[in-house]
Design an enzyme around this catalytic site. Structure first.
Site, PDB file in Angstrom:
ATOM      1  CE  LYS A   1     -23.123  -1.059  35.318  1.00 36.49           C
ATOM      2  NZ  LYS A   1     -23.987  -0.031  34.788  1.00 36.49           N
TER       3      LYS A   1
ATOM      4  NE  ARG B   1     -25.380   4.796  28.734  1.00 40.32           N
ATOM      5  CZ  ARG B   1     -25.058   4.499  30.027  1.00 40.32           C
ATOM      6  NH1 ARG B   1     -23.764   4.730  30.509  1.00 40.32           N
ATOM      7  NH2 ARG B   1     -25.724   3.742  30.823  1.00 40.32           N
TER       8      ARG B   1
ATOM      9  CG  HIS C   1     -29.347   4.954  32.457  1.00 37.83           C
ATOM     10  ND1 HIS C   1     -29.490   4.142  33.630  1.00 37.83           N
ATOM     11  CD2 HIS C   1     -27.930   5.491  32.662  1.00 37.83           C
ATOM     12  CE1 HIS C   1     -28.206   3.989  34.300  1.00 37.83           C
ATOM     13  NE2 HIS C   1     -27.542   4.930  33.926  1.00 37.83           N
TER      14      HIS C   1
ATOM     15  NE  ARG D   1     -31.647   0.339  34.826  1.00 37.18           N
ATOM     16  CZ  ARG D   1     -32.198   1.385  34.280  1.00 37.18           C
ATOM     17  NH1 ARG D   1     -33.635   0.874  34.246  1.00 37.18           N
ATOM     18  NH2 ARG D   1     -31.978   2.428  33.690  1.00 37.18           N
TER      19      ARG D   1
ATOM     20  CE1 TYR E   1      11.284   4.190  38.859  1.00 39.46           C
ATOM     21  CE2 TYR E   1       9.199   3.417  39.632  1.00 39.46           C
ATOM     22  CZ  TYR E   1      10.258   3.212  39.072  1.00 39.46           C
ATOM     23  OH  TYR E   1      10.727   2.104  38.844  1.00 39.46           O
TER      24      TYR E   1
ATOM     25  CB  CYS F   1       6.335   2.225  42.062  1.00 37.28           C
ATOM     26  SG  CYS F   1       7.298   3.317  42.966  1.00 37.28           S
TER      27      CYS F   1
ATOM     28  CG  ASP G   1       4.943  -4.506  41.282  1.00 40.47           C
ATOM     29  OD1 ASP G   1       3.733  -4.578  40.259  1.00 40.47           O
ATOM     30  OD2 ASP G   1       6.230  -4.250  40.179  1.00 40.47           O
TER      31      ASP G   1
HETATM   32  C1  LIG Z   1     -24.953   0.482  35.769  1.00 41.80           C
HETATM   33  C2  LIG Z   1     -26.184   0.652  35.466  1.00 41.80           C
HETATM   34  C3  LIG Z   1     -27.079   0.674  36.643  1.00 41.80           C
HETATM   35  C4  LIG Z   1     -26.739   0.991  37.966  1.00 41.80           C
HETATM   36  O1  LIG Z   1     -26.469   2.234  38.476  1.00 41.80           O
HETATM   37  P1  LIG Z   1     -25.956   2.696  39.990  1.00 41.80           P
HETATM   38  O2  LIG Z   1     -25.779   3.987  39.863  1.00 41.80           O
HETATM   39  O3  LIG Z   1     -24.624   1.927  39.933  1.00 41.80           O
HETATM   40  O4  LIG Z   1     -27.106   2.307  40.915  1.00 41.80           O
HETATM   41  C5  LIG Z   1     -28.552   0.755  36.465  1.00 41.80           C
HETATM   42  N1  LIG Z   1     -28.814   0.697  34.955  1.00 41.80           N
HETATM   43  C6  LIG Z   1     -28.139   0.521  34.076  1.00 41.80           C
HETATM   44  C7  LIG Z   1     -28.869   0.556  32.508  1.00 41.80           C
HETATM   45  C8  LIG Z   1     -26.828   0.621  34.228  1.00 41.80           C
HETATM   46  O5  LIG Z   1     -25.852   0.608  33.111  1.00 41.80           O
END
Ligand SMILES: *Cc1c(COP(=O)(O)O)cnc(C)c1O
Length: 377
Positions: A41, A139, A168, A224, A268, A315, A317
């Protein structure tokens, strides 16, 4: 710096061989009976999903995870043929694209489930999805107490097929935290309820990178990982257990050198005042490139394999570097903001610590105007 001919010398270098090496490290940790979903992602955490995903597919990634339908479509255009899971929701009007590109939605509320069911039926198809359980992240997902009613409602939607159950972890970066086993317990109960209701999800999964090592949930047959693929550590103690290689290097080159006397205010707000006779190097990179303004006066870079510090405010750039102690520096010298310079490193973890964030945000912050160049893979 040959790749920068005809371009401002500020660029990101992505080492696809290092990416594939990190993938194999994750594969080894996960074991052979566990499928690997590569999380790509946010444009592969800023690394460029159109190049990163094909390289991971070649290395053997079983599935891919994205946050948005748009990102899934981009992966298909880049030649990804493996299943793609949309972790972050399907919004009204995106259903046709989802079906056309055979993306797999994660369902976390019923309204989307009903819309997708109607479309799948109208199309004469059955659409695979993964059901998201909120086991304690707070979440997305259905909470355990909502699950019986949810499963009853899902049974009424014949256009949908549950292919996975997903949740998660909230605190997996701290391996001693007892909450992870609590989440695993809730997840296990949810799995029995799901099966008792007649669903047969193939993919059972709870783990992000941080949980790659946790053996608390043996039923899990898919992990994942995201951050570890890019060489980032989910937590400091991972360094001993996974031999990861950094994938991203962020570089530029000295555009101007100047000597200023003690007492000179710089950039700045004059937040840096030279305490001695000082040599400054101006480098063409700024917060518009993702070189955070919070690095003002505290960021460090590598020039000629030595460290030098940011002088004054970053800054939009431009950034100034104090190179007084590296007198050999010349205009055109390469400057490494992130990554390696002949065995010396600026890690994303170091950078993140200086500005009170995490390595994930450092990678994602490198902006689109910085061209990516790819090595290996
Ligand atoms: C982003 C994400 C992950 C990956 O997490 P990492 O900490 O980068 O390994 C896994 N599962 C879900 C649902 C996520 O949104």
């Amino acid at each position: 710096m040959h790749h920068c001919q005809g371009h401002r010398p500020t660029y990101v270098e992505i080492d696809l061989a290092a990416l594939q090496h990190n993938f194999r490290q994750a594969r080894r940790q996960a074991g052979d009976d566990c499928e690997l979903l590569a999380v790509v992602k946010a444009d592969a955490y800023g690394h460029g999903a159109d190049r990163v995903a094909p390289a991971l597919q070649q290395a053997g990634a079983d599935l891919f995870g994205v946050a948005m339908v748009e990102e899934g479509v981009e992966l298909r255009r880049a030649g990804v043929s493996r299943p793609i899971l949309v972790l972050g929701g399907v919004y009204s009007g995106q259903e046709a694209e989802l079906l056309a590109h055979e993306l797999v939605p994660v369902i976390f509320e019923m309204e989307t489930a009903r819309r997708l069911n109607a479309l799948a039926l109208a199309d004469g198809r059955r659409l695979s999805y993964h059901l998201k359980l909120d086991s304690g992240m707070g979440r997305l997902g259905f909470r355990a107490e909502e699950l019986p009613a949810t499963l009853a409602a899902l049974t009424e939607l014949p256009g949908l097929v549950m292919d996975g159950l997903i949740s998660h972890l909230a605190v997996a970066d701290d391996p001693t935290h007892p909450f992870t086993s609590e989440q695993a317990g809730l997840f296990r109960e949810a799995l029995s309820l799901v099966r008792a209701a007649g669903f047969t999800p193939r993919h059972i999964r709870l783990s992000n990178s941080a949980a790659l090592f946790s053996r608390q949930f043996p039923e899990c047959n898919l992990v994942r990982p995201g951050i570890v693929l890019y060489g980032g550590l989910p937590a400091p103690d991972f360094a001993e257990r996974l031999h990861l290689r950094p994938v991203m290097s962020f570089r530029t080159a000295v555009a101007q050198l100047k000597d200023v006397p003690a007492g000179t205010g710089v950039s700045y707000g004059h937040r840096f005042v030279a305490g001695r006779s000082t040599r400054l190097a101006a480098i063409p990179v700024g917060y518009a490139d993702g070189y955070s303004r919070q690095l003002s006066n505290v960021g460090e870079v590598l020039i000629r394999v030595r460290r030098a510090r940011v002088a004054g405010t970053v800054c939009m750039d431009w950034t100034l570097i104090d190179v007084t102690d590296i007198p050999q520096v010349e205009v055109g010298d390469e400057v490494t903001l992130l990554g390696s310079d002949n065995g010396q490193f600026i890690t994303a973890e170091e950078w993140a610590q200086r500005i009170d964030t995490i390595n994930y945000e450092v990678f994602c912050q490198v902006s689109k105007r910085v061209p990516r160049f790819y090595l290996g893979g």
